[in-house]
Design a protein around this motif. Structure first.
Motif, PDB file in Angstrom:
ATOM      1  N   ALA A  79      76.874  16.335  43.278  1.00  0.00           N
ATOM      2  CA  ALA A  79      76.023  15.332  42.630  1.00  0.00           C
ATOM      3  C   ALA A  79      76.840  14.324  41.831  1.00  0.00           C
ATOM      4  CB  ALA A  79      75.050  16.020  41.695  1.00  0.00           C
ATOM      5  N   ASP A  80      76.185  13.232  41.493  1.00  0.00           N
ATOM      6  CA  ASP A  80      76.733  12.243  40.573  1.00  0.00           C
ATOM      7  C   ASP A  80      75.903  12.304  39.296  1.00  0.00           C
ATOM      8  OD1 ASP A  80      78.388  11.466  42.640  1.00  0.00           O
ATOM      9  OD2 ASP A  80      77.236   9.678  43.135  1.00  0.00           O
ATOM     10  N   TYR A  81      76.559  12.136  38.142  1.00  0.00           N
ATOM     11  CA  TYR A  81      75.841  12.118  36.881  1.00  0.00           C
ATOM     12  C   TYR A  81      76.624  11.323  35.856  1.00  0.00           C
ATOM     13  CZ  TYR A  81      78.757  16.345  36.504  1.00  0.00           C
ATOM     14  OH  TYR A  81      79.792  17.243  36.544  1.00  0.00           O
ATOM     15  N   VAL A  82      75.896  10.884  34.827  1.00  0.00           N
ATOM     16  CA  VAL A  82      76.476  10.047  33.781  1.00  0.00           C
ATOM     17  C   VAL A  82      76.430  10.819  32.463  1.00  0.00           C
ATOM     18  CG1 VAL A  82      76.242   7.875  32.520  1.00  0.00           C
ATOM     19  CG2 VAL A  82      75.695   7.957  34.951  1.00  0.00           C
ATOM     20  N   ILE A  83      77.557  10.824  31.750  1.00  0.00           N
ATOM     21  CA  ILE A  83      77.663  11.486  30.452  1.00  0.00           C
ATOM     22  C   ILE A  83      77.847  10.398  29.405  1.00  0.00           C
ATOM     23  CG2 ILE A  83      79.005  13.068  29.021  1.00  0.00           C
ATOM     24  CD1 ILE A  83      79.980  14.323  31.731  1.00  0.00           C
ATOM     25  N   ALA A  99      65.983   3.910  26.521  1.00  0.00           N
ATOM     26  CA  ALA A  99      65.921   4.436  27.887  1.00  0.00           C
ATOM     27  C   ALA A  99      64.498   4.836  28.274  1.00  0.00           C
ATOM     28  CB  ALA A  99      66.854   5.632  28.030  1.00  0.00           C
ATOM     29  N   SER A 100      63.673   5.137  27.295  1.00  0.00           N
ATOM     30  CA  SER A 100      62.305   5.563  27.604  1.00  0.00           C
ATOM     31  C   SER A 100      61.509   4.456  28.299  1.00  0.00           C
ATOM     32  CB  SER A 100      61.586   6.037  26.347  1.00  0.00           C
ATOM     33  OG  SER A 100      61.345   4.955  25.470  1.00  0.00           O
ATOM     34  N   VAL A 101      61.912   3.214  28.153  1.00  0.00           N
ATOM     35  CA  VAL A 101      61.269   2.104  28.848  1.00  0.00           C
ATOM     36  C   VAL A 101      61.402   2.292  30.363  1.00  0.00           C
ATOM     37  CG1 VAL A 101      61.393  -0.393  29.252  1.00  0.00           C
ATOM     38  CG2 VAL A 101      61.616   0.511  26.939  1.00  0.00           C
ATOM     39  N   TYR A 102      62.539   2.816  30.793  1.00  0.00           N
ATOM     40  CA  TYR A 102      62.823   2.971  32.224  1.00  0.00           C
ATOM     41  C   TYR A 102      62.409   4.331  32.767  1.00  0.00           C
ATOM     42  CZ  TYR A 102      65.586  -1.037  30.923  1.00  0.00           C
ATOM     43  OH  TYR A 102      65.972  -2.250  30.420  1.00  0.00           O
ATOM     44  N   GLY A 103      62.200   5.289  31.881  1.00  0.00           N
ATOM     45  CA  GLY A 103      61.861   6.634  32.323  1.00  0.00           C
ATOM     46  C   GLY A 103      63.107   7.388  32.756  1.00  0.00           C
ATOM     47  N   GLY A 104      62.904   8.537  33.330  1.00  0.00           N
ATOM     48  CA  GLY A 104      64.024   9.344  33.808  1.00  0.00           C
ATOM     49  C   GLY A 104      64.072  10.692  33.121  1.00  0.00           C
ATOM     50  N   THR A 105      64.949  11.530  33.627  1.00  0.00           N
ATOM     51  CA  THR A 105      65.118  12.873  33.092  1.00  0.00           C
ATOM     52  C   THR A 105      66.547  13.013  32.618  1.00  0.00           C
ATOM     53  OG1 THR A 105      63.467  13.673  34.647  1.00  0.00           O
ATOM     54  CG2 THR A 105      64.847  15.336  33.595  1.00  0.00           C
ATOM     55  N   TYR A 106      66.721  13.586  31.424  1.00  0.00           N
ATOM     56  CA  TYR A 106      68.031  13.686  30.801  1.00  0.00           C
ATOM     57  C   TYR A 106      68.233  15.067  30.201  1.00  0.00           C
ATOM     58  CZ  TYR A 106      67.697   8.642  31.167  1.00  0.00           C
ATOM     59  OH  TYR A 106      67.544   7.372  31.658  1.00  0.00           O
ATOM     60  N   LEU A 107      69.481  15.498  30.174  1.00  0.00           N
ATOM     61  CA  LEU A 107      69.876  16.687  29.435  1.00  0.00           C
ATOM     62  C   LEU A 107      70.432  16.176  28.117  1.00  0.00           C
ATOM     63  CD1 LEU A 107      70.289  19.749  29.336  1.00  0.00           C
ATOM     64  CD2 LEU A 107      72.487  19.411  30.483  1.00  0.00           C
ATOM     65  N   VAL A 108      69.821  16.592  27.006  1.00  0.00           N
ATOM     66  CA  VAL A 108      70.131  16.013  25.703  1.00  0.00           C
ATOM     67  C   VAL A 108      70.674  17.085  24.769  1.00  0.00           C
ATOM     68  CG1 VAL A 108      69.165  14.766  23.731  1.00  0.00           C
ATOM     69  CG2 VAL A 108      68.283  14.328  26.035  1.00  0.00           C
ATOM     70  N   GLY A 109      71.822  16.800  24.175  1.00  0.00           N
ATOM     71  CA  GLY A 109      72.424  17.697  23.195  1.00  0.00           C
ATOM     72  C   GLY A 109      72.716  16.935  21.916  1.00  0.00           C
ATOM     73  N   THR A 110      73.484  17.541  21.031  1.00  0.00           N
ATOM     74  CA  THR A 110      73.857  16.899  19.784  1.00  0.00           C
ATOM     75  C   THR A 110      74.883  15.816  20.061  1.00  0.00           C
ATOM     76  OG1 THR A 110      73.465  18.955  18.609  1.00  0.00           O
ATOM     77  CG2 THR A 110      74.772  17.291  17.462  1.00  0.00           C
ATOM     78  N   ARG A 111      74.476  14.577  19.884  1.00  0.00           N
ATOM     79  CA  ARG A 111      75.318  13.398  20.062  1.00  0.00           C
ATOM     80  C   ARG A 111      75.752  13.162  21.512  1.00  0.00           C
ATOM     81  NH1 ARG A 111      79.302  13.309  14.810  1.00  0.00           N
ATOM     82  NH2 ARG A 111      77.733  13.839  13.286  1.00  0.00           N
ATOM     83  N   GLY A 115      72.668  12.076  32.230  1.00  0.00           N
ATOM     84  CA  GLY A 115      71.628  11.569  33.101  1.00  0.00           C
ATOM     85  C   GLY A 115      71.916  11.922  34.544  1.00  0.00           C
ATOM     86  N   ALA A 116      70.933  12.500  35.225  1.00  0.00           N
ATOM     87  CA  ALA A 116      71.086  12.893  36.628  1.00  0.00           C
ATOM     88  C   ALA A 116      69.715  13.262  37.176  1.00  0.00           C
ATOM     89  CB  ALA A 116      72.043  14.087  36.754  1.00  0.00           C
ATOM     90  N   LYS A 117      69.683  13.633  38.451  1.00  0.00           N
ATOM     91  CA  LYS A 117      68.451  14.137  39.048  1.00  0.00           C
ATOM     92  C   LYS A 117      68.089  15.457  38.370  1.00  0.00           C
ATOM     93  CE  LYS A 117      69.267  11.994  43.494  1.00  0.00           C
ATOM     94  NZ  LYS A 117      69.495  12.200  44.922  1.00  0.00           N
ATOM     95  N   GLU A 131      68.763  20.276  25.892  1.00  0.00           N
ATOM     96  CA  GLU A 131      67.350  20.353  26.242  1.00  0.00           C
ATOM     97  C   GLU A 131      67.044  19.285  27.280  1.00  0.00           C
ATOM     98  OE1 GLU A 131      63.464  18.837  23.903  1.00  0.00           O
ATOM     99  OE2 GLU A 131      64.681  20.297  22.812  1.00  0.00           O
ATOM    100  N   ILE A 132      66.310  19.641  28.309  1.00  0.00           N
ATOM    101  CA  ILE A 132      65.926  18.663  29.324  1.00  0.00           C
ATOM    102  C   ILE A 132      64.723  17.885  28.817  1.00  0.00           C
ATOM    103  CG2 ILE A 132      65.039  18.348  31.661  1.00  0.00           C
ATOM    104  CD1 ILE A 132      66.805  20.723  32.492  1.00  0.00           C
TER     105      ILE A 132
END
Length: 144
Positions: A79-83, A99-111, A115-117, A131-132
């Motif tokens: 896969a490809d993903y952005v950190i 980013a919420s304007v565009y939508g999408g699913t993200y894995l979110v941590g401290t700082r 972003g990926a599928k 947290e996803i």
């Protein structure tokens, strides 16, 4: 008399300051221990793009290097993903709000944010934690 008093204070001032210094040194010692213990444990704050990428088995290509954030792209066979990393938590929150304007699913941590599928994020979460979060976006929902 006044001159003798001033000379006496000038002579005694360094001694008084020297006596109080021991307490400050004792209080500072445990803090130095804690910092070195954290460093030896491998604690990184804030996390760097390279560290997060390394945990996922990737060597990132940095594409944004700014005061507000750093962003790297990982391209792997799977896969490809952005950190994206941030120097402050509030900057991450501002980024997520935008980013919420565009939508999408993200894995979110401290700082940090990855972003990926969604299926890629499910695979990365055990390695990185976090947290996803699914951001809704604006406009009509895509047809299935």
């Amino acid at each position: 008399m006044r001159r003798a008093l001033i000379v006496g204070l000038v002579v005694l001032a360094p001694l008084a300051a020297g006596c109080g210094g021991g307490e400050d040194d004792a209080a500072a010692a445990p803090r130095a221990e804690k910092v070195s213990a954290a460093a030896s444990a491998g604690v990184v704050a804030p996390a760097k793009v390279e560290v997060i990428a390394g945990l996922t088995g990737c060597k990132p290509k940095i594409r944004i290097e700014a005061d507000e954030l750093r962003e790297g792209v990982c391209r792997t066979e799977k896969a490809d993903y952005v950190i994206t990393t941030f120097p402050e938590e509030r900057l991450k929150q501002t980024w997520l709000d935008s980013a919420s304007v565009y939508g999408g699913t993200y894995l979110v941590g401290t700082r940090w944010v990855v972003g990926a599928k969604p299926e890629v994020l499910d695979d990365l979460r055990p390695k990185l934690g976090g947290e996803i979060q699914k951001l809704q976006g604006i406009g009509p929902a895509p047809r299935s």
